[in-house]
Design a protein around this motif. Structure first.
Motif, PDB file in Angstrom:
ATOM      1  N   VAL A 101      23.337   7.246 -37.877  1.00  0.00           N
ATOM      2  CA  VAL A 101      24.600   7.957 -37.201  1.00  0.00           C
ATOM      3  C   VAL A 101      24.337   8.052 -35.678  1.00  0.00           C
ATOM      4  N   ILE A 102      23.627   8.879 -35.632  1.00  0.00           N
ATOM      5  CA  ILE A 102      22.804   9.838 -34.858  1.00  0.00           C
ATOM      6  C   ILE A 102      23.242   9.143 -33.091  1.00  0.00           C
ATOM      7  N   LEU A 103      21.847   7.962 -33.249  1.00  0.00           N
ATOM      8  CA  LEU A 103      22.041   6.792 -32.552  1.00  0.00           C
ATOM      9  C   LEU A 103      23.808   6.043 -32.231  1.00  0.00           C
ATOM     10  N   ARG A 104      24.259   5.343 -33.194  1.00  0.00           N
ATOM     11  CA  ARG A 104      25.518   5.133 -32.882  1.00  0.00           C
ATOM     12  C   ARG A 104      26.639   6.480 -32.267  1.00  0.00           C
ATOM     13  N   ARG A 105      26.355   8.044 -32.297  1.00  0.00           N
ATOM     14  CA  ARG A 105      27.495   8.712 -31.912  1.00  0.00           C
ATOM     15  C   ARG A 105      27.188   8.470 -30.231  1.00  0.00           C
ATOM     16  N   SER A 106      26.013   8.759 -30.597  1.00  0.00           N
ATOM     17  CA  SER A 106      25.166   8.910 -29.055  1.00  0.00           C
ATOM     18  C   SER A 106      25.648   7.418 -28.110  1.00  0.00           C
ATOM     19  N   GLY A 107      26.321   6.738 -28.566  1.00  0.00           N
ATOM     20  CA  GLY A 107      27.056   5.622 -27.591  1.00  0.00           C
ATOM     21  C   GLY A 107      26.312   4.360 -27.823  1.00  0.00           C
ATOM     22  N   PHE A 108      24.675   4.088 -29.252  1.00  0.00           N
ATOM     23  CA  PHE A 108      24.408   2.971 -28.748  1.00  0.00           C
ATOM     24  C   PHE A 108      24.573   2.271 -29.747  1.00  0.00           C
ATOM     25  N   ARG A 109      24.962   1.046 -29.426  1.00  0.00           N
ATOM     26  CA  ARG A 109      25.797  -0.627 -30.151  1.00  0.00           C
ATOM     27  C   ARG A 109      24.769  -0.685 -31.072  1.00  0.00           C
ATOM     28  N   PHE A 110      23.701  -1.095 -30.912  1.00  0.00           N
ATOM     29  CA  PHE A 110      22.588  -1.758 -32.125  1.00  0.00           C
ATOM     30  C   PHE A 110      22.809  -0.338 -33.586  1.00  0.00           C
ATOM     31  N   SER A 111      23.092  -0.260 -34.024  1.00  0.00           N
ATOM     32  CA  SER A 111      23.305   1.214 -35.072  1.00  0.00           C
ATOM     33  C   SER A 111      24.915  -0.085 -35.804  1.00  0.00           C
ATOM     34  N   PRO A 112      24.260  -0.207 -36.599  1.00  0.00           N
ATOM     35  CA  PRO A 112      25.324  -0.977 -38.105  1.00  0.00           C
ATOM     36  C   PRO A 112      26.440   0.380 -38.505  1.00  0.00           C
ATOM     37  N   VAL A 113      25.818   1.472 -38.335  1.00  0.00           N
ATOM     38  CA  VAL A 113      27.161   2.343 -38.441  1.00  0.00           C
ATOM     39  C   VAL A 113      28.231   2.633 -37.779  1.00  0.00           C
ATOM     40  N   SER A 114      29.595   2.582 -37.969  1.00  0.00           N
ATOM     41  CA  SER A 114      30.740   2.783 -37.217  1.00  0.00           C
ATOM     42  C   SER A 114      30.981   3.674 -37.091  1.00  0.00           C
ATOM     43  N   SER A 115      31.686   3.596 -35.212  1.00  0.00           N
ATOM     44  CA  SER A 115      32.225   4.544 -34.132  1.00  0.00           C
ATOM     45  C   SER A 115      32.377   5.412 -35.762  1.00  0.00           C
ATOM     46  N   ALA A 116      33.406   5.207 -36.292  1.00  0.00           N
ATOM     47  CA  ALA A 116      34.360   6.336 -37.669  1.00  0.00           C
ATOM     48  C   ALA A 116      33.200   7.512 -38.113  1.00  0.00           C
ATOM     49  N   PHE A 117      32.614   6.835 -38.953  1.00  0.00           N
ATOM     50  CA  PHE A 117      31.613   7.184 -39.529  1.00  0.00           C
ATOM     51  C   PHE A 117      30.350   7.940 -39.536  1.00  0.00           C
ATOM     52  N   ALA A 118      29.715   7.910 -38.086  1.00  0.00           N
ATOM     53  CA  ALA A 118      29.671   8.765 -36.963  1.00  0.00           C
ATOM     54  C   ALA A 118      29.787   9.457 -36.417  1.00  0.00           C
ATOM     55  N   GLN A 119      31.347   9.342 -36.237  1.00  0.00           N
ATOM     56  CA  GLN A 119      32.522  10.983 -35.338  1.00  0.00           C
ATOM     57  C   GLN A 119      31.757  11.508 -36.376  1.00  0.00           C
ATOM     58  N   TRP A 120      32.077  11.465 -37.686  1.00  0.00           N
ATOM     59  CA  TRP A 120      32.372  12.473 -38.909  1.00  0.00           C
ATOM     60  C   TRP A 120      31.452  12.925 -39.399  1.00  0.00           C
ATOM     61  N   GLY A 121      30.500  11.804 -39.278  1.00  0.00           N
ATOM     62  CA  GLY A 121      28.861  12.283 -39.346  1.00  0.00           C
ATOM     63  C   GLY A 121      27.682  13.291 -39.642  1.00  0.00           C
ATOM     64  N   THR A 122      28.100  13.092 -38.321  1.00  0.00           N
ATOM     65  CA  THR A 122      27.055  13.635 -36.941  1.00  0.00           C
ATOM     66  C   THR A 122      27.450  15.525 -37.319  1.00  0.00           C
ATOM     67  N   PHE A 123      28.492  15.234 -37.974  1.00  0.00           N
ATOM     68  CA  PHE A 123      28.734  16.782 -38.090  1.00  0.00           C
ATOM     69  C   PHE A 123      28.528  17.487 -38.779  1.00  0.00           C
ATOM     70  N   VAL A 124      28.418  16.516 -40.307  1.00  0.00           N
ATOM     71  CA  VAL A 124      27.810  16.591 -41.776  1.00  0.00           C
ATOM     72  C   VAL A 124      26.363  16.746 -41.478  1.00  0.00           C
ATOM     73  N   LEU A 125      25.556  15.875 -40.663  1.00  0.00           N
ATOM     74  CA  LEU A 125      24.102  16.068 -40.478  1.00  0.00           C
ATOM     75  C   LEU A 125      23.412  17.439 -40.063  1.00  0.00           C
ATOM     76  N   ALA A 126      24.821  18.423 -38.976  1.00  0.00           N
ATOM     77  CA  ALA A 126      24.865  19.336 -38.201  1.00  0.00           C
ATOM     78  C   ALA A 126      24.761  20.400 -39.386  1.00  0.00           C
ATOM     79  N   GLY A 127      25.559  20.637 -40.662  1.00  0.00           N
ATOM     80  CA  GLY A 127      25.258  21.335 -41.572  1.00  0.00           C
ATOM     81  C   GLY A 127      24.457  21.183 -42.779  1.00  0.00           C
ATOM     82  N   VAL A 128      24.316  20.245 -42.872  1.00  0.00           N
ATOM     83  CA  VAL A 128      23.256  19.210 -44.280  1.00  0.00           C
ATOM     84  C   VAL A 128      21.487  20.164 -43.090  1.00  0.00           C
TER      85      VAL A 128
END
Length: 133
Positions: free
Chosen positions: A61-88
């Motif tokens: 999630v973190i790598l995709r949010r920062s722009g690494f394309r090799f991550s299979p996570v969608s950019s939409a998932f990474a966008q909100w997932g990174t905020f969720v990770l910060a809270g968790v």
């Protein structure tokens, strides 16, 4: 800001490795799950394997949010997932700081809070696609 995300990813991979070692029977149980067992019982070993998988997903999630394309996570998932990770991770840091285990208070509490900050900074920075290879 990519360096911040890479630092967070390294932290998550380290945590995944630690949890995987616990799941495989390493005698580091005093530094996890409340610190009551040196070697974790079966149910906590299963929980550690699940935690290792979650930390690896967090890395993607973190790598995709920062722009690494090799991550299979969608950019939409990474966008909100990174905020969720910060809270968790912030909540995890608080809970670890309140633990009876010294290892959890003095190692995992600060580690989780640091990861929370790195995740929040990454979430705020947005994505800049990076080609790998």
């Amino acid at each position: 800001m990519r360096a911040v995300a890479i630092l967070a990813a390294v932290g998550f991979v380290a945590m995944a490795c630690f949890q995987a070692a616990l799941a495989l029977g390493a005698p580091f149980g005093r530094a996890a799950w409340g610190g009551t067992d040196t070697r974790l019982p079966r149910r906590l070993r299963v929980a550690s394997m699940f935690a290792a998988a979650v930390f690896l997903l967090a890395t993607l999630v973190i790598l995709r949010r920062s722009g690494f394309r090799f991550s299979p996570v969608s950019s939409a998932f990474a966008q909100w997932g990174t905020f969720v990770l910060a809270g968790v991770m912030a909540l995890s840091g608080i809970l670890n700081a309140a633990s009876k285990s010294r290892w959890e208070r003095f190692l995992w509490g600060p580690t989780a809070l640091t990861l929370a900050i790195l995740c929040f900074v990454t979430a705020q920075s947005g994505s800049h696609l990076v080609r790998w290879g």
